[in-house]
Design an enzyme around this catalytic site. Structure first.
Site, PDB file in Angstrom:
ATOM      1  N   TYR A 183       0.833  -1.209   0.000  1.00  0.00           N
ATOM      2  CA  TYR A 183       0.000   0.000   0.000  1.00  0.00           C
ATOM      3  C   TYR A 183       0.867   1.259   0.000  1.00  0.00           C
ATOM      4  O   TYR A 183       0.643   2.155  -0.822  1.00  0.00           O
ATOM      5  CB  TYR A 183      -0.953  -0.008   1.199  1.00  0.00           C
ATOM      6  CG  TYR A 183      -1.956   1.118   1.180  1.00  0.00           C
ATOM      7  CD1 TYR A 183      -3.065   1.070   0.336  1.00  0.00           C
ATOM      8  CD2 TYR A 183      -1.804   2.228   2.003  1.00  0.00           C
ATOM      9  CE1 TYR A 183      -3.996   2.102   0.308  1.00  0.00           C
ATOM     10  CE2 TYR A 183      -2.723   3.267   1.981  1.00  0.00           C
ATOM     11  CZ  TYR A 183      -3.817   3.194   1.134  1.00  0.00           C
ATOM     12  OH  TYR A 183      -4.729   4.219   1.109  1.00  0.00           O
ATOM     13  N   GLU A 241       1.619   6.392  -7.019  1.00  0.00           N
ATOM     14  CA  GLU A 241       0.492   7.178  -7.523  1.00  0.00           C
ATOM     15  C   GLU A 241       0.759   8.673  -7.365  1.00  0.00           C
ATOM     16  O   GLU A 241       0.628   9.456  -8.317  1.00  0.00           O
ATOM     17  CB  GLU A 241      -0.797   6.804  -6.777  1.00  0.00           C
ATOM     18  CG  GLU A 241      -1.319   5.410  -7.088  1.00  0.00           C
ATOM     19  CD  GLU A 241      -2.549   5.071  -6.261  1.00  0.00           C
ATOM     20  OE1 GLU A 241      -3.339   5.992  -5.965  1.00  0.00           O
ATOM     21  OE2 GLU A 241      -2.728   3.889  -5.892  1.00  0.00           O
TER      22      GLU A 241
END
Length: 222
Positions: A148, A155
């Protein structure tokens, strides 16, 4: 009897859905690793573009699953995660070829694909057999501890590196005057998106930590 039939059709549908998308992410991961080994990170996006777009776009259906109650995942958790990934997939990578050779693309694709391979296999087993192997459950609720953060970092890194191209091209921006008397600057939309990651990331990470604690405690008690 009608209820039993409906339940069976629901399970069959979810089995097909989960294993189909699982195979899509397997293809993304295989192509990414193969390309990294032979051509380097600059070529990863070109190699995975089509299966990546298909596999990631399939997640839109999961929002509908949550809304309609086909699955128990809350919309509040599903919507932001799917939306952010779709934004990066279509709104950044697909829309701005200038950043497709960035090394964050490789880390993003690998983080996403490993996460999704495990997740879809987990739900595929649960729907098909009513349970998932203990090792798969552990992977489902533990690998995100690393993947994550690497995925989110990738991102954010790609959105940030795309900002100059958003500003330079003015792509997707709406300028006045126009018939609707409305304006929108895609560049500032991306800046806003980066800002949303600040409160959104710890919220989702905390939610997943809570889910991990519950799932592993339940598995241990069984």
């Amino acid at each position: 009897m009608a209820g039993t039939l409906t339940s069976s059709l629901r399970r069959l549908y979810l089995v097909i859905y989960n294993w189909t998308v699982f195979l899509g992410w397997i293809q993304v991961f295989y192509l990414a690793i193969k390309t990294l080994r032979h051509s380097g990170h600059q070529s990863v996006y070109a190699a995975v573009q089509t299966p990546l777009l298909l596999a990631q776009s399939a997640a839109v259906i999961e929002i509908l699953h949550s809304i309609t109650g086909i699955v128990r995942s809350p919309v509040a958790a599903t919507l932001p995660q799917v939306s952010s990934r779709l934004y990066v997939t279509w709104g950044i990578l697909f829309s701005f070829p200038e950043i497709r050779t960035h090394f964050f693309v490789a880390s993003l694709v690998i983080s996403w694909s490993i996460t999704e391979i495990i997740r879809y296999a987990f739900f595929g087993f649960k729907e098909a057999f009513g349970f998932a192997p203990s090792w798969l459950l552990w992977l489902r609720y533990s690998t995100f501890l690393v993947l994550y953060p690497t995925g989110i970092t990738s991102e954010v890194g790609l959105i940030y590196n795309a900002l100059p191209y958003l500003k330079e091209t003015g792509k997707y921006s709406v300028r006045m005057p126009n018939v609707l008397n409305f304006s929108f600057d895609y560049y500032y939309g991306a800046v806003l998106a980066l800002g949303i990651y600040v409160p959104g990331t710890p919220h989702l990470y905390g939610y997943m930590l809570g889910q991990r604690k519950k799932a592993l405690a339940k598995a241990k008690s069984e």
